[in-house]
Design a protein around this motif. Sequence first.
Motif, PDB file in Angstrom:
ATOM      1  N   UNK A  15       9.285  -3.002   6.192  1.00 22.99           N
ATOM      2  CA  UNK A  15      10.320  -1.974   6.083  1.00 22.99           C
ATOM      3  C   UNK A  15      10.795  -1.963   4.634  1.00 22.99           C
ATOM      4  N   UNK A  16      11.935  -1.304   4.375  1.00 17.13           N
ATOM      5  CA  UNK A  16      12.471  -1.289   3.012  1.00 17.13           C
ATOM      6  C   UNK A  16      12.902  -2.677   2.556  1.00 17.13           C
ATOM      7  N   UNK A  17      13.274  -3.531   3.497  1.00 11.58           N
ATOM      8  CA  UNK A  17      13.830  -4.832   3.106  1.00 11.58           C
ATOM      9  C   UNK A  17      13.183  -6.016   3.821  1.00 11.58           C
ATOM     10  N   UNK A  60      14.549  -8.298   1.110  1.00  7.50           N
ATOM     11  CA  UNK A  60      13.665  -7.938   0.006  1.00  7.50           C
ATOM     12  C   UNK A  60      14.144  -6.637  -0.642  1.00  7.50           C
ATOM     13  N   UNK A  61      13.711  -6.398  -1.861  1.00 11.26           N
ATOM     14  CA  UNK A  61      14.111  -5.203  -2.594  1.00 11.26           C
ATOM     15  C   UNK A  61      13.107  -4.087  -2.334  1.00 11.26           C
ATOM     16  N   UNK A  62      13.552  -2.886  -1.968  1.00  5.83           N
ATOM     17  CA  UNK A  62      12.628  -1.783  -1.690  1.00  5.83           C
ATOM     18  C   UNK A  62      11.672  -1.525  -2.854  1.00  5.83           C
ATOM     19  N   UNK A  63      10.394  -1.465  -2.545  1.00 12.58           N
ATOM     20  CA  UNK A  63       9.381  -1.115  -3.525  1.00 12.58           C
ATOM     21  C   UNK A  63       9.036  -2.184  -4.530  1.00 12.58           C
ATOM     22  N   UNK A  64       9.715  -3.335  -4.505  1.00 13.90           N
ATOM     23  CA  UNK A  64       9.475  -4.382  -5.497  1.00 13.90           C
ATOM     24  C   UNK A  64       8.338  -5.292  -5.025  1.00 13.90           C
ATOM     25  N   UNK A  96      11.217   6.724  -1.382  1.00 12.28           N
ATOM     26  CA  UNK A  96      11.250   7.795  -2.383  1.00 12.28           C
ATOM     27  C   UNK A  96       9.918   7.943  -3.103  1.00 12.28           C
ATOM     28  N   UNK A  97       9.000   6.996  -2.891  1.00 12.70           N
ATOM     29  CA  UNK A  97       7.706   7.009  -3.566  1.00 12.70           C
ATOM     30  C   UNK A  97       6.644   7.660  -2.680  1.00 12.70           C
ATOM     31  N   UNK A 530       3.069  13.068  -0.661  1.00 12.12           N
ATOM     32  CA  UNK A 530       4.015  13.077  -1.776  1.00 12.12           C
ATOM     33  C   UNK A 530       4.896  14.307  -1.634  1.00 12.12           C
ATOM     34  N   UNK A 531       6.114  14.103  -1.118  1.00 11.18           N
ATOM     35  CA  UNK A 531       6.957  15.256  -0.829  1.00 11.18           C
ATOM     36  C   UNK A 531       6.290  16.125   0.217  1.00 11.18           C
ATOM     37  N   UNK A 532       6.145  17.419  -0.089  1.00 11.18           N
ATOM     38  CA  UNK A 532       5.500  18.347   0.847  1.00 11.18           C
ATOM     39  C   UNK A 532       4.009  18.483   0.590  1.00 11.18           C
ATOM     40  N   UNK A 533       3.469  17.735  -0.326  1.00 12.69           N
ATOM     41  CA  UNK A 533       2.030  17.822  -0.604  1.00 12.69           C
ATOM     42  C   UNK A 533       1.295  16.687   0.085  1.00 12.69           C
ATOM     43  N   UNK A 534       0.042  16.971   0.440  1.00 11.41           N
ATOM     44  CA  UNK A 534      -0.821  15.982   1.083  1.00 11.41           C
ATOM     45  C   UNK A 534      -2.226  16.147   0.546  1.00 11.41           C
ATOM     46  N   UNK A 535      -2.854  15.017   0.228  1.00  8.67           N
ATOM     47  CA  UNK A 535      -4.215  15.004  -0.285  1.00  8.67           C
ATOM     48  C   UNK A 535      -4.987  13.907   0.425  1.00  8.67           C
TER      49      UNK A 535
END
Length: 571
Positions: A15-17, A60-64, A96-97, A530-535
């Motif tokens: 999760x985030x943490x 834990x720190x998000x994204x670290x 957010x990533x 990524x946001x509203x885009x998908x690849x």
Amino acid sequence: MSTELRLGPMLRHVTETTAVIWVETDAACTVTVSAQDVSVRTETFTVHGHHYALCELEGLAPGKQVPYQVYLDETRVWPEADSPYPPSTLRPLDHSAPARLLFGSCHTPTDHSAAAVLRYGVDMLRAYALRLAAERVGDIGNEPAAGEPTALLLIGDQVYADELQESMEEFLAHRREGEDERDRAPDDEVVFFDEYAELYRQAWTDPDIRWLLSTVPTLMLFDDHDIRDDWNTSGTWREQIARTPWWRPRITSGLGTYWIYQHLGNLSPETRAADPVWQEMTSAGDGGAALDAFAWRAHSEPTSYRWSHRHDFGRSRVVMVDTRCGRDVADDRARSILGPDDSAWLDEQLSGDVDHLVLASTLPFLMPAGVHYLEAWNEALCAGAWGRWLRGPSEKLRQEVDLEHWPAFQRSFGAVAEAVLEVAGGKRGAAPASVLFLGGDVHFSYLARARARGGSAAGSTTTIAQLVCSPTCNWMQPMMRRLMWVAVRTVTGLLCRGLARLAGVRAPVLDWRLAEGPWYDNALATLTLDGRSATVRWDHSPSVPAAARQIASEASERPRVRELAEHPLTG
């Protein structure tokens, strides 16, 4: 003698943490996992004499991204001394990533010898592991960096319990020697708990793959070979297999070990704490009897346990859907690939107000048209559409040719397709940018794009697509490739559609066609949200039989990983 790791560590639910590390040890002990200033200690639990632990790190720190170490009774066992790999790391979610989701299915463990590469192709999990390790130390040569993966989705056939490698056959022969009960079991299939435990050990101790699983969060779903080929194809199949004397220990061991080795790590901390099976395993001295009872109940009463699970990555929702254990196949006139409870649960997940809705099932939802209509036609005949006298031959065809994917469950297929169109049309919340089906199983990869049949969802801008990545290491043999070439032709689809109509099969509400593929190389795909885009991107390690021996002889070098195809899915 000090306690040692038997399998793992494996990085599972994050999760985030928080992050969960799974291990199997060769004796009961205290397991400690440390990641910089965060540390957790837990005691192993025991099942049939095997010892396991889940260590949940919090705070834990998000994204670290931080390295971690594993200790057994104060002795560090991971990273291993003189390890050639970069440190295994934890990286909690950063919503957010962009989310980079690797996915694939159908993995046979091999020794990467010339013979193995000729038979199974280049192991893409191993190839990806070596590339990721090189990226982390900055030694990637001319290959572009792919970016750190958010999660690895292994969607079926993580192990082959009925197609064994020589080392596993030798283990079975030695293990069963002189034991009457085990003499009743087939020589070339695993049946008992300790045999399944060894099957997982052999599958996940390849050094490169072991490192990959230690450092990339992994979510898993079973398919038939995790238990047995054609598992739960039909009510007739269940009746036939139940008459074999070794089936009860087989299904009990298969589901029990799946719960421990694969499913347990899928669960969020809250879901795991509330799981009565987890509570019983961690409170018993040896939980073997309790796990066996649970597994048999899960087989006998499919509605007694839910194997599907959901995960959120930012504003995107990923639903991992069980299409095997929860099936309702008792009556060919009222079949469901999900069963009533799981159907209702999945319908709840099919809603908008997200950027992307991703449905991952081991079986592709949208098959090539010829295959779709053939399976739908066969289902209708098995239900008596052309008379009772054809039901038996149709059942035999169903089992012989594996006609048991989503199209062979037309009620389930139709319900999900209609719900997806409602999501895309904004009738279940704000419409997402995409509704994406992920699938495996079929041993070829492809992209199919779909829309409402007849333009009934006019004005919708939601992309609907099927992404299939299969296999990661078990490529289709030449004869089957030729048969599949025929199956995906347009004329085959038209012929099979005509047959299905004659059997009373209605046209689906979705209309789709293959936009790319099929590709038959071993592959690993990356879905980037990524946001509203998908690849989506498929990577492979290009090889042909003539070059396979050279590839295998250079096993110490990193196999080439090349882009097979990349496609934007939205916009």
